[in-house]
Design an enzyme around this catalytic site. Sequence first.
Site, PDB file in Angstrom:
ATOM      1  N   VAL A  58       0.833  -1.210   0.000  1.00  0.00           N
ATOM      2  CA  VAL A  58       0.000   0.000   0.000  1.00  0.00           C
ATOM      3  C   VAL A  58       0.868   1.260   0.000  1.00  0.00           C
ATOM      4  O   VAL A  58       0.671   2.176  -0.809  1.00  0.00           O
ATOM      5  CB  VAL A  58      -0.955   0.008   1.222  1.00  0.00           C
ATOM      6  CG1 VAL A  58      -1.794   1.291   1.231  1.00  0.00           C
ATOM      7  CG2 VAL A  58      -1.852  -1.221   1.217  1.00  0.00           C
ATOM      8  N   LYS A  91      -6.829  -2.100   9.943  1.00  0.00           N
ATOM      9  CA  LYS A  91      -8.102  -2.598  10.504  1.00  0.00           C
ATOM     10  C   LYS A  91      -7.909  -3.308  11.838  1.00  0.00           C
ATOM     11  O   LYS A  91      -8.712  -3.163  12.754  1.00  0.00           O
ATOM     12  CB  LYS A  91      -8.802  -3.530   9.514  1.00  0.00           C
ATOM     13  CG  LYS A  91      -7.974  -4.759   9.166  1.00  0.00           C
ATOM     14  CD  LYS A  91      -8.179  -5.186   7.747  1.00  0.00           C
ATOM     15  CE  LYS A  91      -6.845  -5.276   7.076  1.00  0.00           C
ATOM     16  NZ  LYS A  91      -6.851  -5.549   5.680  1.00  0.00           N
ATOM     17  N   GLU A 125     -10.386   5.248   6.046  1.00  0.00           N
ATOM     18  CA  GLU A 125     -11.257   4.689   4.997  1.00  0.00           C
ATOM     19  C   GLU A 125     -10.689   3.377   4.444  1.00  0.00           C
ATOM     20  O   GLU A 125     -11.436   2.446   4.129  1.00  0.00           O
ATOM     21  CB  GLU A 125     -11.393   5.717   3.861  1.00  0.00           C
ATOM     22  CG  GLU A 125     -12.317   5.310   2.739  1.00  0.00           C
ATOM     23  CD  GLU A 125     -13.756   5.197   3.190  1.00  0.00           C
ATOM     24  OE1 GLU A 125     -14.356   6.205   3.519  1.00  0.00           O
ATOM     25  OE2 GLU A 125     -14.281   4.066   3.206  1.00  0.00           O
ATOM     26  N   VAL A 132     -11.307  -0.654   5.776  1.00  0.00           N
ATOM     27  CA  VAL A 132     -12.426  -1.556   5.460  1.00  0.00           C
ATOM     28  C   VAL A 132     -12.712  -1.516   3.957  1.00  0.00           C
ATOM     29  O   VAL A 132     -12.999  -0.452   3.403  1.00  0.00           O
ATOM     30  CB  VAL A 132     -13.711  -1.158   6.219  1.00  0.00           C
ATOM     31  CG1 VAL A 132     -14.840  -2.130   5.908  1.00  0.00           C
ATOM     32  CG2 VAL A 132     -13.463  -1.104   7.718  1.00  0.00           C
ATOM     33  N   GLY A 160     -10.907  -1.820   1.192  1.00  0.00           N
ATOM     34  CA  GLY A 160      -9.992  -1.193   0.241  1.00  0.00           C
ATOM     35  C   GLY A 160     -10.493   0.108  -0.356  1.00  0.00           C
ATOM     36  O   GLY A 160     -10.709   1.088   0.356  1.00  0.00           O
ATOM     37  N   ILE A 187     -13.300   0.871  -1.661  1.00  0.00           N
ATOM     38  CA  ILE A 187     -14.736   1.166  -1.628  1.00  0.00           C
ATOM     39  C   ILE A 187     -15.049   2.212  -0.557  1.00  0.00           C
ATOM     40  O   ILE A 187     -14.766   1.991   0.622  1.00  0.00           O
ATOM     41  CB  ILE A 187     -15.566  -0.112  -1.331  1.00  0.00           C
ATOM     42  CG1 ILE A 187     -15.189  -1.232  -2.297  1.00  0.00           C
ATOM     43  CG2 ILE A 187     -17.056   0.189  -1.402  1.00  0.00           C
ATOM     44  CD1 ILE A 187     -15.791  -2.584  -1.944  1.00  0.00           C
ATOM     45  N   LYS A 247     -13.126  -5.865  10.436  1.00  0.00           N
ATOM     46  CA  LYS A 247     -13.879  -4.904   9.617  1.00  0.00           C
ATOM     47  C   LYS A 247     -15.316  -4.775  10.129  1.00  0.00           C
ATOM     48  O   LYS A 247     -15.881  -3.674  10.147  1.00  0.00           O
ATOM     49  CB  LYS A 247     -13.851  -5.338   8.155  1.00  0.00           C
ATOM     50  CG  LYS A 247     -12.453  -5.237   7.554  1.00  0.00           C
ATOM     51  CD  LYS A 247     -12.335  -6.004   6.254  1.00  0.00           C
ATOM     52  CE  LYS A 247     -10.942  -5.876   5.664  1.00  0.00           C
ATOM     53  NZ  LYS A 247     -10.720  -6.795   4.542  1.00  0.00           N
TER      54      LYS A 247
END
Length: 429
Positions: free
Chosen positions: A16, A106, A130, A133, A135, A137, A206
Site C-alpha cells: 500500500v 483494521k 477509509e 475496510v 480497500g 470502496i 472490519k
Amino acid sequence: MRTRPLKVALLGCGVVGSEVARIMTTHADDLAARIGAPVELAGVAVRRPSKVREGIDPSLVTTDATALVKRGDIDVVVEVIGGIEPARTLITTAFEYGASVVSANKALLAQDGAALHAAAEDHDADLYYEAAVAGAIPLIRPLRESLAGDKVNRVLGIVNGTTNFILDKMDTTGAGYQEALDEATALGYAEADPTADVEGFDAAAKAAILAGIAFHSRVRLDDVYREGMTEVTAADFASAKEMGCTIKLLAICERAEDGESVTARVHPAMIPLTHPLASVRGAYNAVFVESDASGQLMFYGPGAGGSPTASAVLGDLVAVCRNRLNGATGPGESAYAALPVSGMGEVVTRYHISLDVADKPGVLAQVATVFAEHGVSIDTVRQQGKDGEASLVVVTHRASDAALGGTVEALRKLDTVRGVASIMRVEGE
Ligand SMILES: NC(=O)c1ccc[n+]([C@@H]2O[C@H](COP(=O)([O-])OP(=O)(O)OC[C@H]3O[C@@H](n4cnc5c(N)ncnc54)[C@H](OP(=O)(O)O)[C@@H]3O)[C@@H](O)[C@H]2O)c1
C-alpha cells in the site's frame, strides 16, 4: 493557494505505502489544487532500508519511524505498516507531536479504536481510516457523513476478497476448499499463512469497525462472533444450489428489532442467487447497507490491492490536509448511542441443517418434534434414503441462534440421528 507545503510522513512502504508514494508524486499538482497547498513527502519509514524502492528518494528513507513522527514539523502521518505494535505507539506519538493520522490498519482500529480516537481528540487532530475496510470502496465516509442523518439498521457484506475468491471457485468449478485455496495462493490472492482471512479474523475486524460507526456505539473485535469458512464443502454448495442459493462469507452487523442492542458476526451463509451479494465474484467486495430513510444501498468494488487501497488513503489524506488548512478537524468517534453488543444467541435468522439419520419409519416425526420443542419452526424438509441410511435436510423459519443450538444438541442425542452433517445460516431474504 498556500505555497508552503504540508508535510507527510509515510510509515511503511510495502504493497500500500509504495502506491501511496507513487500517487502522491504523479498526482502532486492535482492534489495541491484540491487541497489548497502542496503536499510534500517528508520521510518514509521502513524495516529494510537497503531495499530498492522505485520512485522513492533514498534520502527520505529511515528505519527510525519514531524519530520521524517526533520531528515536530509533520502535518500528517500515514500509517501503512499494519499490526498492533509499533503502529499503535507511532500513531499516539504522532498526535502528541501535533500531526493528524491516516491509517489503513483494521486490526488496530478494531482493537483500540476508542483509545486512538480519544488521543486524536485530546490533541485536536484527525484520525481517518477509509482504507481499513474494503480497500477502495468508500464506506466509512458514507456511513460517518452521508448517512449521518439517517438510522442504519443493518450492514451486510463481503469484506474479504481472499475468501470470496475461494468460495467463488468452489461454487463455479466444484473444487474443494483446499484446491481453491491453493489456486488463490498461486495467484497471489491468499497469503502464505491464510489464517487471518479463512478463519474470519480479517472480516471480524472490519465488522467491528463498521458496526461501531453504523450504530454510533463501541464495538470491539472481541464483540464480534466469528466462524471461518474452512469447513465449507462441495456438498454444502450442492445443497445451496438446490435451494437457489450460493455460499458467501458474510460480515453482518444488525440493530436488534427492539433497537436496544446490536450484534456483529462473521460466518459462512447461504444467500439467494437473486440477492445482489450473490453475484459478487472473485476477490471483489460488496457491502449492503439498510437504513430507515435511504432503504437499501450497495457499495461494490476492489476490496484490496496496493493501488485501490492507496486510493482510499489518498482520499483521506486530502480530507485531513483540507481540515488542517482550515484549522478544523473532521468527524471523530460517534459512540453516543452506547448500545450494548449482544451475543450470538440473540441473533435471529434461518438455518439449513443436514442430518444423517436411520432410514426407518418415524424418524421424520421424531426430528420434527425436537424442532417444535425448542420453538424452531420448520419451513421445508427433504429426505433421501439409501441402504438403511438417509439424509434429512431441514430448512427453518427465523429462529434465534440459542434456540437452534438447543435443537441441534437434542438432535445429536437421538438414537436415530447418526450425525449432524452441516449447519448453515441462510441470510439475505
Ligand atoms: N495490501 C492490501 O491489499 C491492503 C488492503 C487494505 C488494507 N491494508 C492494510 O494496509 C496496511 C499495510 O499493508 P501492506 O499490504 O502494504 O503491508 P506490507 O506490504 O507488508 O508493508 C508493510 C510496510 O511496513 C514496513 N514496516 C514493517 N515494520 C516496520 C517497522 N517496525 N518500522 C517501520 N516500517 C515497518 C515494511 O518495511 P519493509 O518494506 O522494509 O519490509 C513495509 O514497507 C496494513 O494495516 C493492512 O492491513 C492492506
